[in-house]
Design a protein around this motif. Structure first.
Motif, PDB file in Angstrom:
ATOM      1  N   ALA A  80       0.830  -1.210   0.000  1.00 20.74           N
ATOM      2  CA  ALA A  80       0.000   0.000   0.000  1.00 20.74           C
ATOM      3  C   ALA A  80       0.864   1.260   0.000  1.00 20.74           C
ATOM      4  N   LYS A  81       1.920   1.287   0.821  1.00 16.87           N
ATOM      5  CA  LYS A  81       2.823   2.441   0.861  1.00 16.87           C
ATOM      6  C   LYS A  81       3.566   2.604  -0.457  1.00 16.87           C
ATOM      7  N   TYR A  82       3.943   1.494  -1.056  1.00 17.01           N
ATOM      8  CA  TYR A  82       4.667   1.556  -2.326  1.00 17.01           C
ATOM      9  C   TYR A  82       3.792   2.184  -3.409  1.00 17.01           C
ATOM     10  N   VAL A  83       2.568   1.697  -3.521  1.00 15.39           N
ATOM     11  CA  VAL A  83       1.647   2.215  -4.536  1.00 15.39           C
ATOM     12  C   VAL A  83       1.417   3.711  -4.330  1.00 15.39           C
ATOM     13  N   LEU A  84       1.249   4.125  -3.079  1.00 15.27           N
ATOM     14  CA  LEU A  84       0.989   5.534  -2.774  1.00 15.27           C
ATOM     15  C   LEU A  84       2.158   6.424  -3.184  1.00 15.27           C
ATOM     16  N   ALA A  85       3.375   5.912  -3.050  1.00 11.92           N
ATOM     17  CA  ALA A  85       4.555   6.727  -3.337  1.00 11.92           C
ATOM     18  C   ALA A  85       4.865   6.842  -4.830  1.00 11.92           C
ATOM     19  N   GLN A  86       4.264   6.005  -5.676  1.00 13.90           N
ATOM     20  CA  GLN A  86       4.629   5.979  -7.094  1.00 13.90           C
ATOM     21  C   GLN A  86       3.822   6.954  -7.947  1.00 13.90           C
ATOM     22  N   GLY A  87       2.685   7.418  -7.424  1.00 10.26           N
ATOM     23  CA  GLY A  87       1.854   8.312  -8.237  1.00 10.26           C
ATOM     24  C   GLY A  87       1.074   7.539  -9.289  1.00 10.26           C
ATOM     25  N   ARG A  88       0.494   8.248 -10.199  1.00 12.76           N
ATOM     26  CA  ARG A  88      -0.289   7.615 -11.264  1.00 12.76           C
ATOM     27  C   ARG A  88       0.640   6.929 -12.266  1.00 12.76           C
ATOM     28  N   PRO A  89       0.186   5.818 -12.875  1.00 11.08           N
ATOM     29  CA  PRO A  89      -1.138   5.186 -12.774  1.00 11.08           C
ATOM     30  C   PRO A  89      -1.239   4.144 -11.659  1.00 11.08           C
ATOM     31  N   PHE A  90      -0.196   4.026 -10.806  1.00  5.84           N
ATOM     32  CA  PHE A  90      -0.149   2.912  -9.855  1.00  5.84           C
ATOM     33  C   PHE A  90      -1.295   2.934  -8.853  1.00  5.84           C
ATOM     34  N   GLY A  91      -1.753   4.125  -8.486  1.00  8.79           N
ATOM     35  CA  GLY A  91      -2.840   4.204  -7.523  1.00  8.79           C
ATOM     36  C   GLY A  91      -4.226   4.155  -8.136  1.00  8.79           C
ATOM     37  N   ASP A  92      -4.307   4.125  -9.456  1.00 10.20           N
ATOM     38  CA  ASP A  92      -5.616   4.113 -10.113  1.00 10.20           C
ATOM     39  C   ASP A  92      -6.335   2.786  -9.854  1.00 10.20           C
ATOM     40  N   ALA A  93      -7.664   2.857  -9.746  1.00 10.22           N
ATOM     41  CA  ALA A  93      -8.461   1.664  -9.456  1.00 10.22           C
ATOM     42  C   ALA A  93      -8.356   0.613 -10.553  1.00 10.22           C
ATOM     43  N   ASP A  94      -8.183   1.078 -11.807  1.00  5.31           N
ATOM     44  CA  ASP A  94      -8.137   0.126 -12.917  1.00  5.31           C
ATOM     45  C   ASP A  94      -6.702  -0.301 -13.261  1.00  5.31           C
ATOM     46  N   PHE A  95      -5.736   0.070 -12.420  1.00  7.17           N
ATOM     47  CA  PHE A  95      -4.348  -0.330 -12.678  1.00  7.17           C
ATOM     48  C   PHE A  95      -4.125  -1.718 -12.067  1.00  7.17           C
ATOM     49  N   LYS A  96      -4.219  -2.723 -12.903  1.00 10.30           N
ATOM     50  CA  LYS A  96      -4.074  -4.105 -12.441  1.00 10.30           C
ATOM     51  C   LYS A  96      -3.230  -4.894 -13.440  1.00 10.30           C
ATOM     52  N   PRO A  97      -1.945  -4.586 -13.540  1.00  7.11           N
ATOM     53  CA  PRO A  97      -1.105  -5.295 -14.506  1.00  7.11           C
ATOM     54  C   PRO A  97      -0.879  -6.743 -14.084  1.00  7.11           C
ATOM     55  N   THR A  98      -0.619  -7.583 -15.072  1.00  4.09           N
ATOM     56  CA  THR A  98      -0.266  -8.969 -14.776  1.00  4.09           C
ATOM     57  C   THR A  98       1.064  -9.001 -14.034  1.00  4.09           C
ATOM     58  N   ILE A  99       1.111  -9.751 -12.950  1.00  2.00           N
ATOM     59  CA  ILE A  99       2.322  -9.799 -12.122  1.00  2.00           C
ATOM     60  C   ILE A  99       3.340 -10.728 -12.764  1.00  2.00           C
ATOM     61  N   HIS A 100       4.508 -10.183 -13.060  1.00  2.00           N
ATOM     62  CA  HIS A 100       5.585 -10.976 -13.653  1.00  2.00           C
ATOM     63  C   HIS A 100       6.482 -11.533 -12.555  1.00  2.00           C
ATOM     64  N   THR A 101       6.997 -12.720 -12.798  1.00  2.00           N
ATOM     65  CA  THR A 101       7.924 -13.336 -11.851  1.00  2.00           C
ATOM     66  C   THR A 101       9.358 -13.127 -12.331  1.00  2.00           C
ATOM     67  N   PHE A 102      10.302 -13.558 -11.509  1.00  2.00           N
ATOM     68  CA  PHE A 102      11.721 -13.371 -11.810  1.00  2.00           C
ATOM     69  C   PHE A 102      12.473 -14.665 -11.515  1.00  2.00           C
ATOM     70  N   PRO A 103      13.639 -14.859 -12.130  1.00  2.00           N
ATOM     71  CA  PRO A 103      14.452 -16.025 -11.771  1.00  2.00           C
ATOM     72  C   PRO A 103      14.780 -16.005 -10.278  1.00  2.00           C
ATOM     73  N   GLY A 104      14.449 -17.079  -9.611  1.00  2.00           N
ATOM     74  CA  GLY A 104      14.655 -17.142  -8.168  1.00  2.00           C
ATOM     75  C   GLY A 104      13.465 -16.677  -7.351  1.00  2.00           C
ATOM     76  N   LEU A 105      12.442 -16.141  -7.999  1.00  2.00           N
ATOM     77  CA  LEU A 105      11.237 -15.705  -7.297  1.00  2.00           C
ATOM     78  C   LEU A 105      10.016 -16.124  -8.118  1.00  2.00           C
ATOM     79  N   PRO A 106       9.586 -17.367  -7.955  1.00  2.00           N
ATOM     80  CA  PRO A 106       8.476 -17.883  -8.768  1.00  2.00           C
ATOM     81  C   PRO A 106       7.133 -17.366  -8.269  1.00  2.00           C
ATOM     82  N   SER A 107       6.119 -17.657  -9.024  1.00  2.00           N
ATOM     83  CA  SER A 107       4.764 -17.276  -8.627  1.00  2.00           C
ATOM     84  C   SER A 107       4.261 -18.205  -7.527  1.00  2.00           C
ATOM     85  N   PRO A 108       3.558 -17.657  -6.544  1.00  2.88           N
ATOM     86  CA  PRO A 108       3.005 -18.518  -5.494  1.00  2.88           C
ATOM     87  C   PRO A 108       1.687 -19.169  -5.872  1.00  2.88           C
TER      88      PRO A 108
END
Length: 238
Positions: free
Chosen positions: A86-114
């Motif tokens: 919540a704090k991260y989203v608030l600090a980034q400004g738009r479009p991160f705090g927008d209600a319709d901002f719902k990007p697909t979450i990407h994973t990384f090597p060493g950090l798989p999807s749960p």
């Protein structure tokens, strides 16, 4: 008329007294039956013996206690991860705090999807369930601290956000240690976690987006860990 039951007794039996077998074959047969009886008794007692030997180093109560401790920590991580996102989203400004901002979450090597389909999640063995959590929480600190460094450059005034990353990383290390302890107590083989490879995009928007992915994955793994440990706590009650 008196009946004679002697003819129905086995050879070598006189009344209630057993005579030593005189024929060598009878002696071999007696030894063989005694041996088989011993094997049968051992087979009956084997599960009990195995159970006793396997619990000698770590009792069921000790395993249950370690699971309970890890579960309490995962509940704390769950709350902290929601606050960090919540704090991260608030600090980034738009479009991160927008209600319709719902990007697909990407994973990384060493950090798989749960995320797993519900049935696949329920079919995981204890070893698979714990190992996946160990991998995630062993590597999450490196990802979180990479995001902290990026945020210090991108949002230098968001000091309250910056302070959230170090405690989050410490809690992840603590939970990874607890999970490893559970696996050791359960005599489960522990596989080394693959190396963590945090992304380092060039432009600022993608740096913010990568940080969003990491904070989201942290929150999602905290939720997954709490569910996994709650299930194990049912299987290993205190």
């Amino acid at each position: 008329m008196t009946r004679n039951f002697r003819s129905h007794q086995p050879p070598g039996v006189e009344g209630d007294t057993l005579e030593k077998p005189k024929d060598p074959n009878d002696l071999l047969y007696s030894q063989f039956t005694s041996f088989c009886s011993g094997l049968l008794l051992s087979a009956v007692d084997l599960p009990k013996l195995l159970s006793s030997s396997s619990s000698s180093s770590h009792s069921q109560q000790e395993i249950a206690s370690r699971i309970s401790q890890a579960h309490h920590l995962s509940v704390s991580l769950k709350r902290g991860s929601e606050q960090l996102l919540a704090k991260y989203v608030l600090a980034q400004g738009r479009p991160f705090g927008d209600a319709d901002f719902k990007p697909t979450i990407h994973t990384f090597p060493g950090l798989p999807s749960p995320f797993l389909p519900r049935e696949a999640w329920k079919d995981l063995s204890d070893a698979e369930r714990l190992q996946q959590n160990v991998t995630a929480f062993s590597n999450l600190p490196e990802f979180l601290l990479a995001v902290k460094r990026q945020q210090e450059a991108l949002s230098p005034l968001a000091t309250e956000l910056h302070r959230q990353f170090e405690p989050a990383a410490r809690q992840c290390r603590g939970l990874a240690g607890n999970l490893k302890s559970i696996m050791t107590a359960m005599d489960l083989a522990l596989e080394p976690a693959p190396p963590a490879e945090p992304a380092n995009p060039v432009d600022n928007f993608h740096k913010k987006l990568v940080g969003y992915y990491v904070c989201h994955l942290y929150r999602d793994w905290a939720n997954r860990s709490e569910e996994d440990l709650a299930l194990l706590a049912i299987k290993y009650p205190l």
